[in-house]
Design a protein around this motif. Structure first.
Motif, PDB file in Angstrom:
ATOM      1  N   ASN A 933      24.942  11.801  13.681  1.00  0.00           N
ATOM      2  CA  ASN A 933      23.894  12.820  13.595  1.00  0.00           C
ATOM      3  C   ASN A 933      24.140  13.686  12.373  1.00  0.00           C
ATOM      4  O   ASN A 933      24.776  14.741  12.456  1.00  0.00           O
ATOM      5  N   PHE A 934      23.630  13.229  11.256  1.00  0.00           N
ATOM      6  CA  PHE A 934      23.861  13.955  10.013  1.00  0.00           C
ATOM      7  C   PHE A 934      23.178  15.324  10.031  1.00  0.00           C
ATOM      8  O   PHE A 934      23.648  16.267   9.406  1.00  0.00           O
ATOM      9  N   TYR A 935      22.072  15.389  10.709  1.00  0.00           N
ATOM     10  CA  TYR A 935      21.369  16.657  10.905  1.00  0.00           C
ATOM     11  C   TYR A 935      21.140  16.821  12.403  1.00  0.00           C
ATOM     12  O   TYR A 935      21.511  15.958  13.191  1.00  0.00           O
ATOM     13  N   LYS A 936      20.449  17.874  12.738  1.00  0.00           N
ATOM     14  CA  LYS A 936      20.034  18.011  14.133  1.00  0.00           C
ATOM     15  C   LYS A 936      18.813  17.118  14.312  1.00  0.00           C
ATOM     16  O   LYS A 936      17.677  17.564  14.192  1.00  0.00           O
ATOM     17  N   ARG A 958      23.929  17.967  16.549  1.00  0.00           N
ATOM     18  CA  ARG A 958      24.251  17.711  15.153  1.00  0.00           C
ATOM     19  C   ARG A 958      25.743  17.470  15.017  1.00  0.00           C
ATOM     20  O   ARG A 958      26.544  18.130  15.684  1.00  0.00           O
ATOM     21  N   GLY A 959      26.100  16.533  14.150  1.00  0.00           N
ATOM     22  CA  GLY A 959      27.504  16.386  13.796  1.00  0.00           C
ATOM     23  C   GLY A 959      28.320  15.525  14.735  1.00  0.00           C
ATOM     24  O   GLY A 959      29.534  15.498  14.610  1.00  0.00           O
TER      25      GLY A 959
ATOM     26  N   LEU B  83      25.871  23.722   3.636  1.00  0.00           N
ATOM     27  CA  LEU B  83      26.443  22.662   4.478  1.00  0.00           C
ATOM     28  C   LEU B  83      26.548  23.123   5.928  1.00  0.00           C
ATOM     29  O   LEU B  83      26.157  22.422   6.856  1.00  0.00           O
ATOM     30  N   PHE B  84      27.078  24.321   6.117  1.00  0.00           N
ATOM     31  CA  PHE B  84      27.262  24.791   7.493  1.00  0.00           C
ATOM     32  C   PHE B  84      25.919  25.058   8.151  1.00  0.00           C
ATOM     33  O   PHE B  84      25.766  24.907   9.350  1.00  0.00           O
ATOM     34  N   TRP B  85      24.951  25.473   7.350  1.00  0.00           N
ATOM     35  CA  TRP B  85      23.646  25.799   7.919  1.00  0.00           C
ATOM     36  C   TRP B  85      22.904  24.540   8.326  1.00  0.00           C
ATOM     37  O   TRP B  85      22.294  24.486   9.381  1.00  0.00           O
ATOM     38  N   GLU B  86      22.954  23.514   7.477  1.00  0.00           N
ATOM     39  CA  GLU B  86      22.092  22.366   7.734  1.00  0.00           C
ATOM     40  C   GLU B  86      22.822  21.136   8.271  1.00  0.00           C
ATOM     41  O   GLU B  86      22.232  20.348   8.979  1.00  0.00           O
ATOM     42  N   GLY B  87      24.061  20.970   7.896  1.00  0.00           N
ATOM     43  CA  GLY B  87      24.765  19.801   8.400  1.00  0.00           C
ATOM     44  C   GLY B  87      25.164  18.859   7.286  1.00  0.00           C
ATOM     45  O   GLY B  87      24.726  18.980   6.136  1.00  0.00           O
TER      46      GLY B  87
END
Lengths: 1054, 488
Positions: A933-936, A958-959, B83-87
């Protein structure tokens, strides 16, 4: 108890003077709520009477204090006076500062009250637990998923506490036998689509159903005098008996009214061909279980159409060579498939022989074949020659003649009607009618030529004969050939009431005065017939989410029975026919009416029609020039009706694996002639495709080209259903609208086109960038003869390390040991498993851009490789790749936080909560089945989508890494059930979503420890092999080597 | 330390001289070799010169240079905020290439750090006196490089706020880290390395901090340096304990030079991806790290030497020696490349063979050719002494090596991942603008810290340099008297 009480204001008198309140709730809802205190007599009454009931003071039965009982004046005053005596009334004495203070306080308190506001809906706790509903235990209801052409697929809809979340095939239903296709799988997302039309509108303004009924009734009353001369109904193809009965009733009420049908991708050719061959309308279906030799003529027999799911099942059963072999031998039998087509189809991936021809050449091929078989009336076309076809033809003819009565020749919906005539003639000649080819009474309520219907309607509209037009969920403004001029005709002045009923406020709705939002099939009662005519009943699983109305309710207004519910219509038709309430209940429970298949009918094939067809086809082949455009329904969007379904949009299309687009398919040689490359750049999974300008008859479109091996030279395949201008957020503007190039004559195939490269590039997102195996033993395949000689061919392709070459003892699986086996000989690459996996496991949709970046989330993918020469492949090999659940899983050792571990039953499990997202496991997975999950990517905000989710599967954050779980939630459910009943889990009781959906039963799952299980038996077969077994991963998902059955007379290798 | 050191040095020198006199021993290097300290210096002049860098005013060029570095550091923070905000999606990573710039940069920075430890610990133990003038600076570089490197394992995770789960600590989840994972070994290796390096650096600076404390005129500087000097009073006991501590830390740091990059190489060698799964990795990585580290030390030192006029302390002898070390390690690295290719061919494993073929002819071929140019061909210039002692020549070679070592990690990580076993899953990787932002940003962080260091700390070890002045050699035998002399 329910009196309105004026609470005395506080001593300083500045309070919110009038606190209306239900005595119990105190909810401050302003009188809208229904107070339903348990056992209260006040259940029905509403509060907020604003003091109307305050007068009832005479000796109340219940009282709060003695003053009230006595009815003292002081109490009366306290009740009636808005402000107590001491209170200073608000008024002129308030200065600005005080006013602001009070307002500020009020606002603050208002906010505080709002925080605890209760939902303004009636809450009815169960006094008695309803039967069958156990919180957390899903229920399955039989219903009917409508398919293209108005046919039904019998399905079971899984409902979690009233929310349909998943569609499975109905094992009892003849069209399904428990399997489904992608459209049925994705239909559950269609239900919750937030872009569905949510209101009835008139000229864009929101209106009520009553207003609509009034408007329609008024128009109908004027129509009544003329017998409905100005009334027209335009619907899609209808097989639903109750809908047909309603239409018949409307036509009885308005004898001058007419009913037209329009389908942009229907069975037009089959209808016309059938009429020409038999002189009447007949339905045709195949019994592939009995077929030894199958020839498809531009026909995606297993991939599309109402019978595809059933055909796939029957056909694949004839290809499980090891199960058909006597114990201990490899002498199993296999059916044989010849495919002649212009563009690759899922069906032809299983073909033992395949020839790619232009559509017109397919006609010539059929004519030549008919002549070779000695079909009366048929003559071989003169002057047509194709070396590959010429090589195949005599062998094919011989094979067909050797299998009289056990062969099938099937022509596709997109083939010319004449081709259907020849197919009927060949089948009749071979004696297949009544054996493998079953003729029956027509299934559609009124088989129609949709083009003729729509043309007639347009003519009438233009002539001003149509005053009221009811459009039932069909979208001719978008999908009809432009030369018909549907949009312009709809704006005819005479047509003063145009009504559109549909799921979306689409292109056609824009040309109608009224739009009525339709119910989804999971929201309403209904019925439809399956491919064999079996009446399939549809029952609602959920209240209409957006208050939609069913077609039955709209037609009831036309019948002058306004207010009749869909249930009353359907039950009213079937209960008497079935013989009573119990039979009706049983039919609803089963989901279909047993024994309601279309009765068999027979008719001879008209030899004159055959001769005419052969002649026409021969001439067509001789006179073609330029490029041929082949229009095909899209494997995901179909004719555009599924354009807004994100699951379908993100399914990798067979062969190109493109998502979110409809590129033009071009053969490698034609691409060279057009001077374009395939757009691959240094191993990108997507492509920077050359844009082609395709021009025919003065119309042109620009579309990206996909160079597709296996495509017939000189044919450009264009897929319908894209370039929508009015649909939801998902489908709008995706792809290119190719309907512009369709005409009545060139409805499916149009000749004389030209194409040129514009020089532009267009980014196409594809999930697979490399389609050759690089000589690696990935899909191991052989011919039947080779398999009989070397049954071990798959296993011997590489040397797997011995299991005892380790210091560590094997883990003893004392209980279950789950495993999966996938039969590569059966997979057509139809994507049903992928769609099922998405639906079952709450898999996110990531969109075109993210797929282009290589971040698709599908847990299960179907790899496709070309065997032989890439440009002219000898076969297309499908390989579904889920997680292998390796015994020596490379992902497990490298996870630093033990988020992925091996279960005691052998599953490689992913603990999302523990995952910190180093992606090391994904890197180290040789099968590359892990998804990050690179993004949400999960949609956590859209309310309607929350209802869709499977509550037994986490929605990933995410993540975190995710991957195939073998549907561990289903294993758990089966374990709970077996422990409750104190019995072992039966083989076949646990079916992962992919295995359950697969129409060809290519995936089996079960307990390897259970000696009697199918999966254990398959894994013991010599054909069984593990992918990349030489890495010593010891995969738990294994494959059955692919066996093809080419005709030995052609001496081909697999 | 200095006592026995001195004796040894003197003994060597005497031995060499006697050999020369006898005429039976001629090594051009010995007589032609430049001194490690320019002639004419006294203990006082050494102290004056080095401490003046800190104590005199800020040179004018410092502001733009520092400003630029600081701006780049802000780029880092901006990129990390995004980076921390979006991933992690803002990066170019994908499936199949799960690691990109994040791990490339991690390995690159960690490698750069190695030079400091090697110079200060191993060369100390090997009694290489020429190391004295560069060891402090190299150690500082180690710390800053490790700081840059250490960020990446944290921020590259999908959920960096949970990265502490990689630490073994008692918790209510009842979970340990998964000790079989090389990433856990990394955590221990890198954190140990950072700790020991920091201590070594700081302990080594204490006498010099005391010098600065005593020499600075501003009250605030006196207080701050005084606190940092931890009450150093130049007593014999202090010197003794300092000596012991330095040796102990040097002893601890020495195996770390080998272990850290060995373990970092396990991140790949333990994996089964062709291009990763190789037993050559540990030595090849360690050599590469030293190679990269020396290149970076010279890259930074040469401009500073010029800016602060430190030619007397960082002499041609240093350039010469470091050039030789780079040449040697560079040849080891080249051998590593050769062995990779040989293994791919000799193993007859089709995946390995394809990996090598793909390096040579695949999408990243130009990266690979550039790598060979930078890491194998360019350093061959160091065979010539004239190149080794030419600041411009050496610096140019060093820049090649810096780029080459980054490319090496690029070839190992994304170029191995993008095409592994199943062709259906092959992909491609390109760093996004945010990847570059973070990469350039760490350079900014590194340079910012470095500028702050040269401005506020003695960038050359004063007390050790004083042991190199001739008077210290000939006259003194007591280390305290020479090395620790404090201004009255």
């Amino acid at each position: 108890m329910k009196e309105d009480v004026k609470i005395p204001a506080a001593a300083d008198g500045e309070a919110m003077a009038r606190a209306t309140g239900c005595a119990e709730g105190g909810c401050g809802c302003g009188g809208e709520c229904t107070c339903e205190a348990a056992g209260s007599t006040a259940t029905e009454s509403t509060c907020g009477c604003g003091g109307a009931c305050a007068g009832e003071t005479a000796a109340p039965a219940l009282w709060r204090n003695l003053d009230e009982l006595q009815g003292s004046a002081a109490f009366q005053e306290a009740v009636e006076n808005e402000f107590p005596r001491q209170a200073v009334p608000l008024g002129l004495g308030v200065d600005r500062r005080r006013f602001l203070q009070l307002m500020g306080g009020s606002l603050a308190l208002g906010g505080a009250v709002a925080c605890t506001k209760q939902p303004p809906e009636s809450i009815v706790p169960y006094v008695k637990q309803p039967e069958e509903i156990v919180p957390g235990v899903p229920l399955a209801f039989a219903t009917a998923a409508p398919m293209a052409g108005g046919y039904a697929l019998g399905v079971l809809a899984t409902s979690h506490m009233g929310r349909p979340t998943k569609i499975e095939g109905n094992p009892e239903h003849p069209a399904s036998l428990g399997s489904t296709d992608v459209f049925a799988q994705a239909s559950v997302l269609g239900l919750y689509d937030p872009d569905r039309s949510k209101t009835i509108t008139n000229a864009g303004r929101i209106r009520t159903w009553e207003a609509f009924v009034d408007a329609l009734t008024m128009e109908l009353s004027t129509q009544e005098s003329s017998g409905g001369a100005g009334l027209r109904i335009l619907s899609g193809a209808v097989t639903s008996p109750s809908l047909a009965a309603q239409i018949a009733a409307v036509l009885a009420r308005f004898p001058q009214a007419r009913w037209y049908q329009w389908e942009p991708a229907g069975e037009r050719s089959a209808v016309l061909g059938g009429r020409a061959a038999f002189g009447r309308d007949l339905s045709v279906r195949y019994d592939l279980a009995k077929a030894q030799v199958v020839l498809t003529l531009d026909c995606d027999l297993l991939g599309k159409g109402p019978g595809a799911v059933r055909y796939s099942r029957d056909f694949a059963r004839g290809r499980r060579v090891w199960e058909s072999a006597p114990e201990g031998t490899t002498a199993g039998t296999m059916n044989r498939l010849y495919a002649v087509e212009c563009t690759p189809s899922p069906t032809s991936t299983l073909a033992d022989h395949r020839v790619a021809l232009k559509p017109a050449e397919i006609g010539a091929f059929a004519a030549a074949l008919a002549a070779a078989l000695g079909v009366p009336g048929a003559a071989a076309p003169a002057g047509w020659n194709h070396p590959e076809a010429a090589r195949l033809l005599p062998v094919l003819a011989q094979d067909l003649l050797a299998h009289r009565g056990s062969s099938v020749v099937a022509a596709g919906d997109e083939a010319a009607p004449e081709l259907h005539v020849l197919a009927h003639a060949i089948n009749a000649h071979l004696g297949n009618h009544g054996s493998t080819v079953l003729l029956g009474e027509p299934i559609a309520a009124r088989p129609a030529n949709p083009l003729a219907d729509l043309e007639a309607l347009v003519g009438e509209l233009n002539a001003g004969k149509v005053e009221a037009l009811i459009v039932l969920d069909t979208n001719p403004v978008y999908d009809a050939p432009p030369e018909l001029g549907v949009a312009k005709a709809l704006l005819s002045q005479a047509a003063r009431l145009r009504v559109h009923w549909g799921l979306y406020d689409d292109e056609t709705a824009r040309y109608c005065h009224w739009h009525v939002n339709a119910t989804h099939y999971l929201e309403t009662w209904g019925d439809a017939r399956a491919y064999d005519g079996t009446v399939t009943l549809q029952q609602p699983l959920i209240e209409p989410l957006y208050g939609g109305r069913s077609a039955h309710e709209v037609l009831a207004v036309l019948e002058n029975r306004s207010g009749t519910s869909a249930r009353e219509v359907v039950q009213g038709l079937w209960q008497p026919r079935l013989g009573g309430e119990p039979q009706w209940r049983k039919a609803v429970h089963d989901g279909f009416v047993a024994g309601s298949a279309a009765p068999a009918a027979g008719a001879g094939v008209n030899a004159g029609a055959v001769a005419a067809a052969a002649r026409t086809l021969g001439e067509a082949a001789a006179s073609q020039q330029g490029l041929t455009l082949a229009f095909r329904p899209d494997p995901s969007a179909w004719d555009g009706r599924f354009a807004n379904n994100a699951w379908l949009q993100e399914l990798p299309r067979p062969f190109s694996k493109v998502v979110w687009d409809n590129p033009v398919y071009v053969s490698p040689r034609t691409a060279r002639e057009l001077n374009i490359d395939d757009g691959t750049a240094d191993g990108m999974p997507g492509r920077r495709a050359a844009v082609l300008q395709v021009e025919v008859g003065g119309e042109s479109i620009e579309a990206p080209a996909w160079v597709l091996p296996g495509q017939a030279d000189g044919v450009l395949t264009l897929h319908l259903g894209y370039g929508r201008t009015r649909t939801g957020k998902v489908g709008k503007g995706v792809g290119v609208d190719v309907n512009k190039l369709r005409t009545r004559a060139g409805f499916w195939n149009r000749v004389g086109a030209t194409a040129r490269a514009t020089g532009d590039r267009y980014e196409l997102a594809s999930t697979q960038g490399h389609f050759v195996m690089e000589s690696r033993p990935i899909v191991r395949h052989a011919t039947l003869a080779e398999y009989r000689q070397h049954p071990d061919f798959a296993r011997e392709a590489v040397e797997a390390p011995a299991h005892d070459m380790t210091l560590y003892p094997d883990w003893p699986y004392n209980g279950h040991k789950w495993g999966m086996a996938i039969n590569l000989s059966a997979c057509t690459g139809c994507n049903a498993c992928v769609a099922a996996c998405v639906a079952e496991n709450n898999i996110s949709v990531v969109g075109k851009d993210q797929v282009f970046r290589g971040r698709e989330m599908h847990w299960l993918r179907i790899d496709q490789y070309y065997a032989g020469d890439y440009e002219a492949p000898s076969a297309v090999l499908n390989q579904p790749v889920p997680c292998m659940h390796c015994e020596n899983a490379p992902c497990e050792v490298v996870c630093p936080v033990a988020a992925t571990t091996h279960s005691f039953e052998g599953l490689n499990e992913m603990t999302y909560n523990r995952c910190v997202g180093t992606r090391y496991c994904g890197n180290n997975c040789p099968y590359k089945v892990r998804r990050f999950n690179f993004y949400k990517f999960s949609d956590w905000t859209t309310e309607s989508l929350k209802l869709q989710r499977n509550p037994n599967v986490s929605v990933r954050a995410r993540g975190v890494m995710e991957k195939c779980t073998y549907c561990v939630q289903r294993i758990s459910a089966a374990r709970i059930a077996s422990e409750r009943d104190d019995r072992p889990i039966k083989d076949g009781e646990v079916k992962p979503a992919c295995a359950q959906a697969c129409p060809t039963e290519a995936i089996v799952f079960g307990d390897i420890n259970d000696g009697g299980s199918r999966v254990a038996a398959w894994k013991k077969e010599p054909l069984s092999y593990g992918l990349l077994e030489d890495l010593n991963t010891r995969p738990r998902t294994t494959y059955m080597g692919r066996v093809a059955n080419p005709n030995p007379a052609l001496g081909e290798k697999a | 330390m200095a006592g026995r050191d001195l004796e040894a040095r003197t003994a060597v020198a005497e031995h060499e001289e006697s050999l020369l006199e006898k005429g039976g021993y001629h090594r051009p290097g010995i007589i032609e070799r430049a001194p490690v300290l320019a002639p004419g210096h006294t203990a006082g002049s050494v102290t004056d010169k080095i401490s003046s860098v800190v104590l005199s005013g800020t040179p004018r060029w410092f502001y733009p240079a520092f400003g630029l570095s600081f701006t780049l550091m802000m780029v880092l923070f901006a990129s990390m905020g995004k980076l921390f905000w979006e991933g992690t999606g803002i990066w170019g990573v994908n499936q199949p290439v799960g690691w990109g710039f994040d791990i490339i940069n991690f390995v690159w920075w960690i490698g750069i750090g190695h030079a400091g430890t090697l110079i200060s610990a191993i060369l100390l133990l090997l009694r290489q006196e020429w190391r004295t003038s560069i060891n402090r600076f190299a150690e500082a570089m180690t710390i800053f490089a490790v700081a840059c490197a250490g960020m990446f394992p944290l921020i590259h995770t999908g959920r960096p706020w949970l990265a502490y789960w990689l630490l073994p600590y008692p918790n209510t989840m009842g979970m340990w880290p998964q000790f079989r994972s090389p990433l856990i070994w990394d955590v221990f290796a890198v954190s140990t390395y950072a700790t020991v390096s920091l201590l070594f650096w700081f302990v080594g600076m204490i006498p010099d901090l005391a010098t600065l404390r005593d020499r600075s005129t501003k009250r605030i500087a006196k207080v701050l340096y005084g606190m940092a000097a931890m009450g150093w009073r130049n007593s014999a006991k202090h010197w003794h304990e300092h000596e012991v501590a330095s040796l102990l830390l040097a002893g601890l740091a020495t195996p770390l030079v080998l272990s850290v990059h060995t373990i970092v190489s396990f991140d790949f060698a333990v994996g089964i991806i062709p291009g990763w799964h190789a037993t050559i990795f540990p030595p090849y990585f360690v050599a590469g790290a030293i190679y990269a580290g020396f290149a970076m030390v010279l890259t930074c030192t040469l401009p500073l030497r010029r800016a602060f006029g430190l030619h007397d302390f960082i002499t041609d002898r240093h350039l010469d020696n470091m050039g030789k070390v780079m040449l040697a390690t560079g040849l080891i690295v080249a051998y590593g490349y050769g062995i990779e290719a040989f293994t791919a061919w000799y193993s007859a494993n089709q995946y390995e063979t394809f990996m090598m073929w793909n390096r040579l002819f695949g999408p990243y071929r130009f990266h690979y050719y550039a790598l060979l140019l930078c890491n194998v061909i360019a350093p061959q210039a160091l065979w010539w002494r004239s190149v080794r002692v030419s600041p411009v020549g050496v610096w140019t070679v060093c820049m090649f090596i810096n780029v080459g070592m980054w490319l090496e990690r690029f070839i190992i990580i994304p170029a191995s991942l993008h095409r592994d076993f199943l062709p259906s899953s092959w992909g491609i990787y390109h760093g996004s603008i945010w990847d570059w932002g973070i990469f350039v940003g760490t350079i900014g962080l590194f340079l910012t810290l470095l500028f702050l260091f040269v401005r506020f700390m003695p960038m050359i070890s004063i007390f050790e340099m004083r042991t190199l002045v001739p008077e210290a050699r000939g006259v003194e035998s007591s280390p305290g008297a020479v090395a620790g002399s404090v201004e009255p």
